[in-house]
Every structure is written in C-alpha cells, then in structure tokens.
Write an enzyme that holds these catalytic residues in place. Sequence first.
Site, PDB file in Angstrom:
ATOM      1  N   SER A  79       0.792  -1.235   0.000  1.00 38.03           N
ATOM      2  CA  SER A  79       0.000   0.000   0.000  1.00 38.03           C
ATOM      3  C   SER A  79       0.820   1.280   0.000  1.00 38.03           C
ATOM      4  O   SER A  79       0.290   2.335  -0.305  1.00 38.03           O
ATOM      5  CB  SER A  79      -0.957   0.032   1.204  1.00 38.03           C
ATOM      6  N   HIS A  97      -0.099   4.130   7.807  1.00 36.04           N
ATOM      7  CA  HIS A  97       0.476   4.786   6.639  1.00 36.04           C
ATOM      8  C   HIS A  97       0.922   6.219   6.916  1.00 36.04           C
ATOM      9  O   HIS A  97       0.195   6.983   7.557  1.00 36.04           O
ATOM     10  CB  HIS A  97      -0.544   4.793   5.492  1.00 36.04           C
ATOM     11  N   ASP A 150      -2.902   7.418   9.035  1.00 38.18           N
ATOM     12  CA  ASP A 150      -3.719   6.513   9.845  1.00 38.18           C
ATOM     13  C   ASP A 150      -2.765   5.744  10.758  1.00 38.18           C
ATOM     14  O   ASP A 150      -1.634   6.171  10.964  1.00 38.18           O
ATOM     15  CB  ASP A 150      -4.577   5.594   8.963  1.00 38.18           C
TER      16      ASP A 150
END
Length: 363
Positions: free
Chosen positions: A45, A339, A336
């Site tokens: 991600s 990340h 978050d």
Amino acid sequence: MTRVNCLIAALSLHTIWLLLLTKPCSSLEPKTSPSFPAILIFGDSTVDTGNNNFIPTIFKGNYSPYGKNFPGHLATGRFSDGKLIPDMVASRLGIKELVPPFLDPKLSNDDIKTGVSFASAGTGFDDLTAAISKVIPVMKQIDHFKNYIQRLQGLVGVGESKRIISNALVVISAGTNDLNINFYDLPTRQLQYNISGYQDFLQNRLKSLIKEIYQLGCRNIVVAGLPPVGCLPIQETIAFENPLKRHCLEDQNSDSIAYNQKLSKLLTNLQPQLSGSKILYADIYTPLIDMLNNPQNYGFEHTNKGCCGTGLVEAGPLCNPKIPTCENSSKFMFWDSIHPTEAAYKFIAESLLKKLGDPQNWN
C-alpha cells in the site's frame, strides 16, 4: 476498542515506508530532465495507487477521508491524505505527475508508455499474506506485468517496448505485511519458522521476483528495506493496553535491522549474477528512526498516532467518512495507524531522488 479489534485492524494494511530520508522536501519543487522513460512499481500500500479499487477486497482507500489533500480532494485508492512516493518521484524525474494503477480500465495509452503501479495494499512476498486480505500477491503482480508488456508492445512495437522496460525505473516495496500479519499479530508462520528462517523465506521470494522481472527486461531496480516496524502506531496499540504508555517495540525493530542486513547482502551478491542490472538497496530504517526521534526537524508534532480518528487503530475500513481527522495532517508523521502522511512521504521521496541522482550508484 478491544485488543481483538486492534488485531483486525492490523491484519489488513500493514505497510511500510519506502527508501532513504535526509533533507526537507522544499527541493521537491524543481523538476529535472527525465533519467528514465517510465516507472514500474511492485509492492504493497505504500506504492498502490489504486489497484485495490478494482478487485473484490474490503481493503480499499477510495473513500474519504483518504485523499483529503490530494489534488481535487479525491480519494483515488492511495492510502494516505495525498500523493504517494511513486507520484512524487515520477514528477521530479519528468516522467508524469501521477502514476496510475495498472488495473484502471480507463488507463490511457500514454500512461502505458510511461509506466504504472502493479502494487496491491495489504500484500506481501508470502502468498499467505495476500490471501488473508484477499489482495494481489507480489509474485502474482508479475502476471499483470506480462499483460502490461503485451499492451506496450501493441502500442510501440517489440523493439521500443524492450527499450522502455530496460531503461525504466523499477521500485519494489513489500515485506512489512508479511512479518506483521503472519509472524507477529497472527503467528501463523511461527509454526514453521523462527524469525531468521522466515526472513530467509521472504527474501528467497524477493530474489525470485527480481530474477523474473529481469528476464522480462527490467534492469534498474530499487528495493526498499524494512522500517522500524515496532514503531508503527498499530503495532504499539496491539502490544499495550494503556494507550498512554505506548512505545516502540524494540524486539520487532531488532528484527527489522536483521532483515535489512540480510537484504543488503542479498542484493549486493545478486547484481553481478544479472548482467547489465543495477540493483539498489534503499535503507529506510536509520532515517525513519531519526524522523521518529527528532520530529521537530521535520515539522512533526505527533509520531506515534495517526491523523485519522484516534490514530491508534484506524486504517483501511476503520478510517472512513464517519471518522473525524486532525486539523493539520502536516504535523503528523502518520495519516492513519499504519500509513505515513503526504508530508512524511515527501521527505522520503527526496531521499530516494538523492540516491537515484548519485552517479556512483549507476556505474
């Protein structure tokens, strides 16, 4: 939030930062002449620019508050408040402003010519990691790369396609999800391996990936090491019941150091075996520890929680339109609980660009 809920949050999108970090990012503004005709991305991600939007998984970032600071405030599937490192690097190198996901059905011919991301949030080198989140394993991203090559050949011909791919910048960023999901938080692989053995398993998979994309024509490859995994907010939350007494997990950080030492040696030994290749190891551990220990040097006021919600557990589906966010995300290292913010990514991107710009790395 119970420890069980925290664990669920941890299972999805453990990801990690990519590549070196040294200077403030004001120098991101000027652009240089392109050194590479295209950029090709494999991983998780940190480098997934939206592929998970187009597969049946709940782990997507195509809804607010993701994309809060992206141009047009669009939630594109990037797991941050803004752009990711591939976007920043491609822009500085003069390739393109944004790196699109390969699975986007609206992908243009021009984007094919200048490169895409094959990455999938929540994935890893271990296929079991991707199976848990129902995402695309890193090794399976090679299949999409093969499809990409066919489409590129149809546009520019076989000869020009080979030229583009052989001169493209390839970035590989994965591994953290494997350790977090399969070894620390759900200790599935602990039934088969000790930590050193599992690291070797992962790096053998990485070695196979590099060899396969080399056979498909790639020559300029950058591989990210692991960050201080034990300093991810979600890892701290899982380990400590009292949110006021959370701190980095030194055993997990020590594991990251050991992994990186092995990775650096692996890549050094692998390059001579692949004629004409340039394989760069990107050490992210040391500079990220500096970011964590000296946040004032980077303008950060918060480094052990994210901007989304409480910042302790929210990530992926737990960071959603109903969850409030901080007022100024540039003061947060994390968007978050997993990340980084765009602000943090800019520092990391600048360091990668510095490494790419050093002629000694390409001799």
